[in-house]
Design a protein around this motif. Structure first.
Motif, PDB file in Angstrom:
ATOM      1  N   ALA A 167       4.609  -2.175 -10.759  1.00 36.78           N
ATOM      2  CA  ALA A 167       5.730  -1.685 -11.570  1.00 36.78           C
ATOM      3  C   ALA A 167       7.090  -1.953 -10.937  1.00 36.78           C
ATOM      4  N   LYS A 168       7.079  -2.590  -9.745  1.00 34.39           N
ATOM      5  CA  LYS A 168       8.319  -2.893  -9.025  1.00 34.39           C
ATOM      6  C   LYS A 168       9.060  -1.627  -8.599  1.00 34.39           C
ATOM      7  N   PHE A 169       8.294  -0.600  -8.222  1.00 33.71           N
ATOM      8  CA  PHE A 169       8.855   0.585  -7.581  1.00 33.71           C
ATOM      9  C   PHE A 169       8.867   0.322  -6.078  1.00 33.71           C
ATOM     10  N   ASP A 170       9.876   0.828  -5.396  1.00 37.05           N
ATOM     11  CA  ASP A 170      10.002   0.593  -3.960  1.00 37.05           C
ATOM     12  C   ASP A 170       9.003   1.440  -3.171  1.00 37.05           C
ATOM     13  N   LEU A 171       8.386   0.802  -2.183  1.00 36.23           N
ATOM     14  CA  LEU A 171       7.554   1.495  -1.213  1.00 36.23           C
ATOM     15  C   LEU A 171       8.188   1.315   0.162  1.00 36.23           C
ATOM     16  N   PRO A 172       7.976   2.271   1.062  1.00 36.60           N
ATOM     17  CA  PRO A 172       8.574   2.136   2.396  1.00 36.60           C
ATOM     18  C   PRO A 172       8.007   0.930   3.145  1.00 36.60           C
ATOM     19  N   LYS A 173       8.847   0.261   3.883  1.00 36.15           N
ATOM     20  CA  LYS A 173       8.445  -0.917   4.656  1.00 36.15           C
ATOM     21  C   LYS A 173       8.155  -0.585   6.113  1.00 36.15           C
ATOM     22  N   GLU A 174       8.333   0.663   6.475  1.00 36.86           N
ATOM     23  CA  GLU A 174       8.010   1.138   7.820  1.00 36.86           C
ATOM     24  C   GLU A 174       7.871   2.650   7.756  1.00 36.86           C
ATOM     25  N   GLY A 175       7.378   3.231   8.832  1.00 38.39           N
ATOM     26  CA  GLY A 175       7.272   4.677   8.888  1.00 38.39           C
ATOM     27  C   GLY A 175       5.875   5.180   8.551  1.00 38.39           C
ATOM     28  N   PRO A 176       5.681   6.508   8.577  1.00 35.67           N
ATOM     29  CA  PRO A 176       4.360   7.103   8.393  1.00 35.67           C
ATOM     30  C   PRO A 176       3.691   6.771   7.066  1.00 35.67           C
ATOM     31  N   VAL A 177       4.430   6.787   5.970  1.00 34.81           N
ATOM     32  CA  VAL A 177       3.818   6.494   4.670  1.00 34.81           C
ATOM     33  C   VAL A 177       3.396   5.034   4.595  1.00 34.81           C
ATOM     34  N   HIS A 178       4.233   4.154   5.110  1.00 32.13           N
ATOM     35  CA  HIS A 178       3.885   2.726   5.147  1.00 32.13           C
ATOM     36  C   HIS A 178       2.593   2.517   5.932  1.00 32.13           C
ATOM     37  N   GLU A 179       2.483   3.138   7.108  1.00 31.08           N
ATOM     38  CA  GLU A 179       1.291   2.973   7.935  1.00 31.08           C
ATOM     39  C   GLU A 179       0.069   3.577   7.263  1.00 31.08           C
ATOM     40  N   TYR A 180       0.249   4.704   6.607  1.00 30.48           N
ATOM     41  CA  TYR A 180      -0.856   5.350   5.877  1.00 30.48           C
ATOM     42  C   TYR A 180      -1.377   4.451   4.761  1.00 30.48           C
ATOM     43  N   LEU A 181      -0.479   3.930   3.946  1.00 28.36           N
ATOM     44  CA  LEU A 181      -0.899   3.070   2.838  1.00 28.36           C
ATOM     45  C   LEU A 181      -1.532   1.777   3.362  1.00 28.36           C
ATOM     46  N   ARG A 183      -3.323   1.527   6.070  1.00 32.92           N
ATOM     47  CA  ARG A 183      -4.695   1.879   6.466  1.00 32.92           C
ATOM     48  C   ARG A 183      -5.617   1.919   5.268  1.00 32.92           C
ATOM     49  N   LEU A 184      -5.126   2.420   4.154  1.00 31.14           N
ATOM     50  CA  LEU A 184      -5.961   2.468   2.950  1.00 31.14           C
ATOM     51  C   LEU A 184      -6.339   1.060   2.502  1.00 31.14           C
ATOM     52  N   ARG A 185      -5.365   0.158   2.504  1.00 37.64           N
ATOM     53  CA  ARG A 185      -5.612  -1.209   2.047  1.00 37.64           C
ATOM     54  C   ARG A 185      -6.530  -1.980   2.989  1.00 37.64           C
TER      55      ARG A 185
END
Length: 201
Positions: A167-181, A183-185
């Motif tokens: 959908a072209k929504f921004d996701l963080p490119k660094e930080g805890p959420v980026h690392e979490y996502l 790991r899921l992938r």
């Protein structure tokens, strides 16, 4: 063998991912939303639908909860505080992250053009970003939202992150959420699911 009725590039991905994690055999009928095949099993025409024997189960979160409970994996037992926390993350994924994505999608290509409100997509992006900020605050020290244990809450949130990319929504490119996502992938079951989704294009 389980049967998933629903085109893979929908919320069907959540069910496929979980079945890959469980190592359970399944087949996919790539029926589109509102198709005759979908309406035959679900009056709303929504997908996915899980067919288990003679029974059809609708709504992706209900399907994932059923499968996790049935197989005793990727969930905490009902009636425990851990399950309440897990369900809280699941509902957060659905209400906050998916809510923003789904509203944007409806006003992009799902609703009739004459009643779409394109400007609402800016609000959706803002709500999604606020949701990611809350997620960062709620993440603990473990690799997953429930610490060391991967659960269906991670599947719901992980699927929403992929939807956000589409959908072209921004996701963080660094930080805890980026690392979490990330790991899921990197989970083998996720990669196996994605290979099947891409093969079904």
């Amino acid at each position: 063998m389980y049967k998933i009725v629903g085109f893979p590039r929908t919320r069907s991905m959540r069910v496929m991912w979980l079945l890959e994690e469980l190592g359970e055999a399944y087949e996919v009928d790539p029926a589109m939303p509102q198709s005759d095949a979908a309406r035959a099993l679900n009056p709303s025409g929504k997908v996915p639908i899980l067919v288990d024997g003679d029974s059809a189960i609708t709504e992706s979160v209900a399907i994932c909860t059923y499968l996790a409970d049935k197989h005793g994996q990727f969930t905490f037992p009902a009636g425990t505080l851990e399950r309440a926390r897990q369900d809280s993350f699941t509902q957060f994924g659905v209400d906050v992250l998916e809510g923003a994505l789904w509203t944007a999608a409806k006003n992009t290509f799902i609703l009739p053009e004459e009643i779409r409100v394109p400007a609402v997509k800016d609000v959706c992006r803002m709500e999604f970003q606020r949701g990611l900020e809350v997620l960062e605050q709620r993440l603990g020290a473990g690799p997953y939202v429930m610490g060391e244990t991967f659960t269906i809450a991670d599947i719901i949130i992980g699927h929403c992150s992929g939807w956000a990319v589409f959908a072209k929504f921004d996701l963080p490119k660094e930080g805890p959420v980026h690392e979490y996502l990330k790991r899921l992938r990197e989970r083998p079951a996720f990669k196996s699911m994605m290979a099947k989704v891409e093969a079904a294009q």
